[in-house]
Design a protein around this motif. Structure first.
Motif, PDB file in Angstrom:
ATOM      1  N   PHE A 117       0.960  -1.498  -0.016  1.00  9.01           N
ATOM      2  CA  PHE A 117      -0.066  -0.076  -0.098  1.00  9.01           C
ATOM      3  C   PHE A 117       0.784   1.187  -0.029  1.00  9.01           C
ATOM      4  CE2 PHE A 117      -2.563  -3.509   1.973  1.00  9.01           C
ATOM      5  CZ  PHE A 117      -3.718  -3.276   1.254  1.00  9.01           C
ATOM      6  N   THR A 118       0.227   2.157  -0.460  1.00 11.37           N
ATOM      7  CA  THR A 118       0.801   3.702  -0.347  1.00 11.37           C
ATOM      8  C   THR A 118       0.786   3.952   0.981  1.00 11.37           C
ATOM      9  OG1 THR A 118      -1.245   4.800  -0.483  1.00 11.37           O
ATOM     10  CG2 THR A 118      -0.189   4.132  -2.724  1.00 11.37           C
ATOM     11  N   PRO A 119       1.798   5.245   1.421  1.00 10.73           N
ATOM     12  CA  PRO A 119       1.755   5.405   3.025  1.00 10.73           C
ATOM     13  C   PRO A 119       0.392   5.997   3.244  1.00 10.73           C
ATOM     14  CG  PRO A 119       3.741   6.318   1.631  1.00 10.73           C
ATOM     15  CD  PRO A 119       2.797   5.646   0.700  1.00 10.73           C
ATOM     16  N   GLU A 120      -0.257   6.600   2.432  1.00 10.62           N
ATOM     17  CA  GLU A 120      -1.710   7.192   2.994  1.00 10.62           C
ATOM     18  C   GLU A 120      -2.683   5.993   3.141  1.00 10.62           C
ATOM     19  OE1 GLU A 120      -4.857   8.533  -0.023  1.00 10.62           O
ATOM     20  OE2 GLU A 120      -4.164  10.385   0.565  1.00 10.62           O
ATOM     21  N   GLU A 121      -2.600   5.002   2.155  1.00 13.25           N
ATOM     22  CA  GLU A 121      -3.345   3.772   2.331  1.00 13.25           C
ATOM     23  C   GLU A 121      -3.112   2.831   3.587  1.00 13.25           C
ATOM     24  OE1 GLU A 121      -4.261   3.205  -2.474  1.00 13.25           O
ATOM     25  OE2 GLU A 121      -2.610   1.974  -1.354  1.00 13.25           O
ATOM     26  N   GLU A 122      -1.748   2.765   3.730  1.00 11.51           N
ATOM     27  CA  GLU A 122      -1.428   1.860   5.081  1.00 11.51           C
ATOM     28  C   GLU A 122      -1.737   2.612   6.383  1.00 11.51           C
ATOM     29  OE1 GLU A 122       0.803   0.700   7.969  1.00 11.51           O
ATOM     30  OE2 GLU A 122       1.121   2.578   7.529  1.00 11.51           O
ATOM     31  N   ARG A 123      -1.774   3.807   6.353  1.00 15.43           N
ATOM     32  CA  ARG A 123      -2.169   4.421   7.524  1.00 15.43           C
ATOM     33  C   ARG A 123      -3.700   4.242   7.986  1.00 15.43           C
ATOM     34  NH1 ARG A 123       1.555   8.209   5.915  1.00 15.43           N
ATOM     35  NH2 ARG A 123       0.154   9.435   4.765  1.00 15.43           N
ATOM     36  N   TYR A 129      -4.786   1.215   8.087  1.00 11.63           N
ATOM     37  CA  TYR A 129      -4.792  -0.272   8.604  1.00 11.63           C
ATOM     38  C   TYR A 129      -5.792  -1.133   7.944  1.00 11.63           C
ATOM     39  CZ  TYR A 129      -1.945   1.897  12.187  1.00 11.63           C
ATOM     40  OH  TYR A 129      -0.952   2.512  13.048  1.00 11.63           O
ATOM     41  N   ASN A 130      -6.395  -0.950   6.824  1.00 11.24           N
ATOM     42  CA  ASN A 130      -7.035  -1.594   6.043  1.00 11.24           C
ATOM     43  C   ASN A 130      -6.299  -2.730   4.871  1.00 11.24           C
ATOM     44  OD1 ASN A 130      -8.886  -2.884   4.272  1.00 11.24           O
ATOM     45  ND2 ASN A 130     -10.393  -1.191   4.029  1.00 11.24           N
ATOM     46  N   ARG A 131      -6.223  -3.586   5.356  1.00 10.63           N
ATOM     47  CA  ARG A 131      -5.035  -4.622   4.503  1.00 10.63           C
ATOM     48  C   ARG A 131      -5.956  -5.603   3.564  1.00 10.63           C
ATOM     49  NH1 ARG A 131      -2.108  -1.651   6.862  1.00 10.63           N
ATOM     50  NH2 ARG A 131      -0.563  -1.883   8.283  1.00 10.63           N
ATOM     51  N   SER A 132      -7.326  -5.341   3.448  1.00 13.45           N
ATOM     52  CA  SER A 132      -7.990  -6.230   2.645  1.00 13.45           C
ATOM     53  C   SER A 132      -7.715  -6.046   1.222  1.00 13.45           C
ATOM     54  CB  SER A 132      -9.470  -6.106   2.958  1.00 13.45           C
ATOM     55  OG  SER A 132      -9.675  -4.786   2.261  1.00 13.45           O
ATOM     56  N   ILE A 133      -7.817  -7.280   0.475  1.00 11.48           N
ATOM     57  CA  ILE A 133      -7.280  -7.526  -0.835  1.00 11.48           C
ATOM     58  C   ILE A 133      -8.195  -6.732  -1.423  1.00 11.48           C
ATOM     59  CG2 ILE A 133      -7.415  -8.871  -2.860  1.00 11.48           C
ATOM     60  CD1 ILE A 133      -6.279 -11.214  -0.688  1.00 11.48           C
ATOM     61  N   GLU A 134      -9.631  -6.384  -1.322  1.00 11.33           N
ATOM     62  CA  GLU A 134     -10.640  -5.651  -1.648  1.00 11.33           C
ATOM     63  C   GLU A 134     -10.310  -4.260  -1.740  1.00 11.33           C
ATOM     64  OE1 GLU A 134     -12.364  -9.432  -0.630  1.00 11.33           O
ATOM     65  OE2 GLU A 134     -11.379  -7.665   0.585  1.00 11.33           O
ATOM     66  N   PHE A 135      -9.797  -3.707  -0.814  1.00 20.72           N
ATOM     67  CA  PHE A 135      -9.196  -2.409  -0.589  1.00 20.72           C
ATOM     68  C   PHE A 135      -8.250  -2.121  -1.749  1.00 20.72           C
ATOM     69  CE2 PHE A 135      -6.673   0.817   1.394  1.00 20.72           C
ATOM     70  CZ  PHE A 135      -7.438   1.864   1.600  1.00 20.72           C
ATOM     71  N   TYR A 136      -7.172  -2.911  -1.505  1.00 15.75           N
ATOM     72  CA  TYR A 136      -6.030  -2.917  -2.519  1.00 15.75           C
ATOM     73  C   TYR A 136      -6.589  -2.791  -4.051  1.00 15.75           C
ATOM     74  CZ  TYR A 136      -1.880  -3.931  -5.246  1.00 15.75           C
ATOM     75  OH  TYR A 136      -0.741  -3.874  -6.039  1.00 15.75           O
ATOM     76  N   VAL A 137      -7.461  -3.874  -4.474  1.00 15.41           N
ATOM     77  CA  VAL A 137      -7.998  -3.826  -5.848  1.00 15.41           C
ATOM     78  C   VAL A 137      -8.871  -2.546  -6.076  1.00 15.41           C
ATOM     79  CG1 VAL A 137      -9.594  -5.141  -7.468  1.00 15.41           C
ATOM     80  CG2 VAL A 137      -7.890  -6.200  -5.837  1.00 15.41           C
ATOM     81  N   HIS A 138      -9.545  -2.313  -5.181  1.00 13.23           N
ATOM     82  CA  HIS A 138     -10.302  -1.021  -5.396  1.00 13.23           C
ATOM     83  C   HIS A 138      -9.591   0.369  -5.663  1.00 13.23           C
ATOM     84  CE1 HIS A 138     -13.496   1.846  -5.069  1.00 13.23           C
ATOM     85  NE2 HIS A 138     -12.577   2.726  -4.181  1.00 13.23           N
ATOM     86  N   ARG A 139      -8.387   0.315  -4.883  1.00 14.42           N
ATOM     87  CA  ARG A 139      -7.551   1.562  -4.868  1.00 14.42           C
ATOM     88  C   ARG A 139      -6.597   1.613  -6.237  1.00 14.42           C
ATOM     89  NH1 ARG A 139      -7.581   5.373  -0.639  1.00 14.42           N
ATOM     90  NH2 ARG A 139      -6.163   6.503  -1.705  1.00 14.42           N
ATOM     91  N   HIS A 140      -6.350   0.200  -6.551  1.00  9.91           N
ATOM     92  CA  HIS A 140      -5.019   0.254  -7.581  1.00  9.91           C
ATOM     93  C   HIS A 140      -5.676  -0.404  -8.844  1.00  9.91           C
ATOM     94  CE1 HIS A 140      -1.780   1.013  -4.717  1.00  9.91           C
ATOM     95  NE2 HIS A 140      -2.732   0.470  -4.079  1.00  9.91           N
ATOM     96  N   PHE A 141      -6.918  -0.692  -8.984  1.00 16.32           N
ATOM     97  CA  PHE A 141      -7.338  -1.307 -10.364  1.00 16.32           C
ATOM     98  C   PHE A 141      -8.611  -0.852 -10.783  1.00 16.32           C
ATOM     99  CE2 PHE A 141      -4.266  -4.267  -8.786  1.00 16.32           C
ATOM    100  CZ  PHE A 141      -3.514  -4.383  -9.690  1.00 16.32           C
ATOM    101  N   LYS A 142      -9.478  -0.063  -9.982  1.00 12.62           N
ATOM    102  CA  LYS A 142     -10.768   0.233 -10.149  1.00 12.62           C
ATOM    103  C   LYS A 142     -10.556   1.800 -10.369  1.00 12.62           C
ATOM    104  CE  LYS A 142     -13.400  -3.424  -8.741  1.00 12.62           C
ATOM    105  NZ  LYS A 142     -14.682  -4.067  -8.254  1.00 12.62           N
ATOM    106  N   LYS A 143     -10.169   2.410 -11.579  1.00 15.13           N
ATOM    107  CA  LYS A 143     -10.143   3.969 -11.689  1.00 15.13           C
ATOM    108  C   LYS A 143     -11.458   4.505 -12.495  1.00 15.13           C
ATOM    109  CE  LYS A 143      -6.112   4.249  -9.714  1.00 15.13           C
ATOM    110  NZ  LYS A 143      -5.254   5.170  -8.978  1.00 15.13           N
TER     111      LYS A 143
END
Length: 71
Positions: A49-55, A57-71
């Motif tokens: 995760f980016t520093p902003e995302e890491e803070r 503490y949401n480590r879910s795969i869904e959060f990662y996919v949403h932030r990085h692939f659903k633009k």
């Protein structure tokens, strides 16, 4: 359980670049333990995760996919 230094010879190097900001994380700098811990929970470790995302503490795969692939 042995101390962290005995568990990982690369602890100092890993700790310098570990982006986890979770207070008192027992796995800080212990990458293999961190990956195992989060994988068992269906999560990703902080280093994905980016520093902003890491803070969040949401480590879910869904959060990662949403932030990085659903633009």
């Amino acid at each position: 359980m042995s101390d962290k230094k005995e568990r990982c010879p690369r602890l100092k190097i890993n700790s310098e670049s570990c982006p986890c900001t979770y207070p008192n994380c027992p796995r800080h700098g212990l990458c293999c333990e961190c990956i195992q811990y989060h994988r068992q929970r269906g999560e990703l470790p902080a280093c994905y995760f980016t520093p902003e995302e890491e803070r969040t503490y949401n480590r879910s795969i869904e959060f990662y996919v949403h932030r990085h692939f659903k633009k």
